[in-house]
Design a protein around this motif. Sequence first.
Motif, short mmCIF file in Angstrom:
data_model
loop_
_atom_site.label_atom_id
_atom_site.label_comp_id
_atom_site.label_asym_id
_atom_site.label_seq_id
_atom_site.Cartn_x
_atom_site.Cartn_y
_atom_site.Cartn_z
N ARG A 65 -29.94 26.89 -51.66
CA ARG A 65 -28.53 26.51 -51.72
C ARG A 65 -27.85 26.92 -50.42
O ARG A 65 -28.30 27.81 -49.71
CB ARG A 65 -27.84 27.07 -52.94
CG ARG A 65 -27.62 28.54 -52.94
CD ARG A 65 -26.85 28.96 -54.19
NE ARG A 65 -26.40 30.31 -54.04
CZ ARG A 65 -26.71 31.28 -54.86
NH1 ARG A 65 -27.45 31.03 -55.92
NH2 ARG A 65 -26.27 32.49 -54.65
N PHE A 66 -26.75 26.23 -50.14
CA PHE A 66 -25.96 26.50 -48.96
C PHE A 66 -24.67 27.16 -49.45
O PHE A 66 -23.96 26.59 -50.28
CB PHE A 66 -25.65 25.19 -48.22
CG PHE A 66 -24.91 25.39 -46.95
CD1 PHE A 66 -25.58 25.73 -45.78
CD2 PHE A 66 -23.54 25.24 -46.89
CE1 PHE A 66 -24.89 25.92 -44.59
CE2 PHE A 66 -22.84 25.42 -45.71
CZ PHE A 66 -23.52 25.76 -44.56
N GLU A 67 -24.39 28.36 -48.95
CA GLU A 67 -23.20 29.07 -49.41
C GLU A 67 -22.64 29.93 -48.28
O GLU A 67 -23.38 30.65 -47.61
CB GLU A 67 -23.54 29.94 -50.61
CG GLU A 67 -22.32 30.51 -51.29
CD GLU A 67 -22.67 31.12 -52.64
OE1 GLU A 67 -22.30 32.27 -52.84
OE2 GLU A 67 -23.30 30.43 -53.46
N ASP A 68 -21.33 29.84 -48.08
CA ASP A 68 -20.63 30.67 -47.10
C ASP A 68 -21.28 30.62 -45.72
O ASP A 68 -21.48 31.66 -45.08
CB ASP A 68 -20.53 32.12 -47.59
CG ASP A 68 -19.71 32.25 -48.87
OD1 ASP A 68 -18.75 31.47 -49.04
OD2 ASP A 68 -20.03 33.13 -49.68
N GLU A 72 -29.43 30.05 -48.55
CA GLU A 72 -29.97 31.07 -49.44
C GLU A 72 -31.15 30.49 -50.21
O GLU A 72 -31.09 29.35 -50.67
CB GLU A 72 -28.90 31.54 -50.42
CG GLU A 72 -27.74 32.23 -49.74
CD GLU A 72 -26.70 32.76 -50.71
OE1 GLU A 72 -26.84 32.57 -51.93
OE2 GLU A 72 -25.74 33.37 -50.23
N ARG A 99 -31.72 35.04 -47.08
CA ARG A 99 -30.54 34.33 -46.59
C ARG A 99 -30.61 34.26 -45.08
O ARG A 99 -31.01 35.23 -44.43
CB ARG A 99 -29.27 35.06 -47.02
CG ARG A 99 -27.99 34.42 -46.48
CD ARG A 99 -26.74 35.14 -46.96
NE ARG A 99 -25.57 34.64 -46.29
CZ ARG A 99 -24.89 33.55 -46.64
NH1 ARG A 99 -25.28 32.85 -47.69
NH2 ARG A 99 -23.84 33.15 -45.96
#
Length: 136
Positions: A65-68, A72, A99
């Motif tokens: 997933r792509f976060e901030d 990740e 990450r």
Amino acid sequence: MSDRPEIDIQEMGESLGKELLSRAGQVSSRVQEERPLVADVLESDDAYLVVFDAPGVEMEDVQVRFEDGGVEVRLDRFRDASEEFEMVFPGRGLTLEGRAELPDGSVDPEAAEATLTAAGTLHVEVPKLETATDDE
């Protein structure tokens, strides 16, 4: 004559040795699971490529997933049961997480693609968004 049971010192030593190895293996796997996976971040004109080591993982057991502003990953591994061998030292972590921060810039996480290589590395390619300066 004593009422105490007879103690086999060799058997007791083997049992103690197996127990110590098992506990050391459990500690080793927990340490591996607690330590985040490190990654290489590469850049081309069009995308970023994030590379994680992922030995023993199947693609269906990978979460990305792509976060901030970062990629990740969570990798779940399984130990294959063996009828011929007994587990002595369970040292490999089964759940690994990592990450990688991407450099500031506009990316398109919806168009990202993840692939697992035969060599056991996870490649996550995140395309860059085209900007007005790219067209000039």
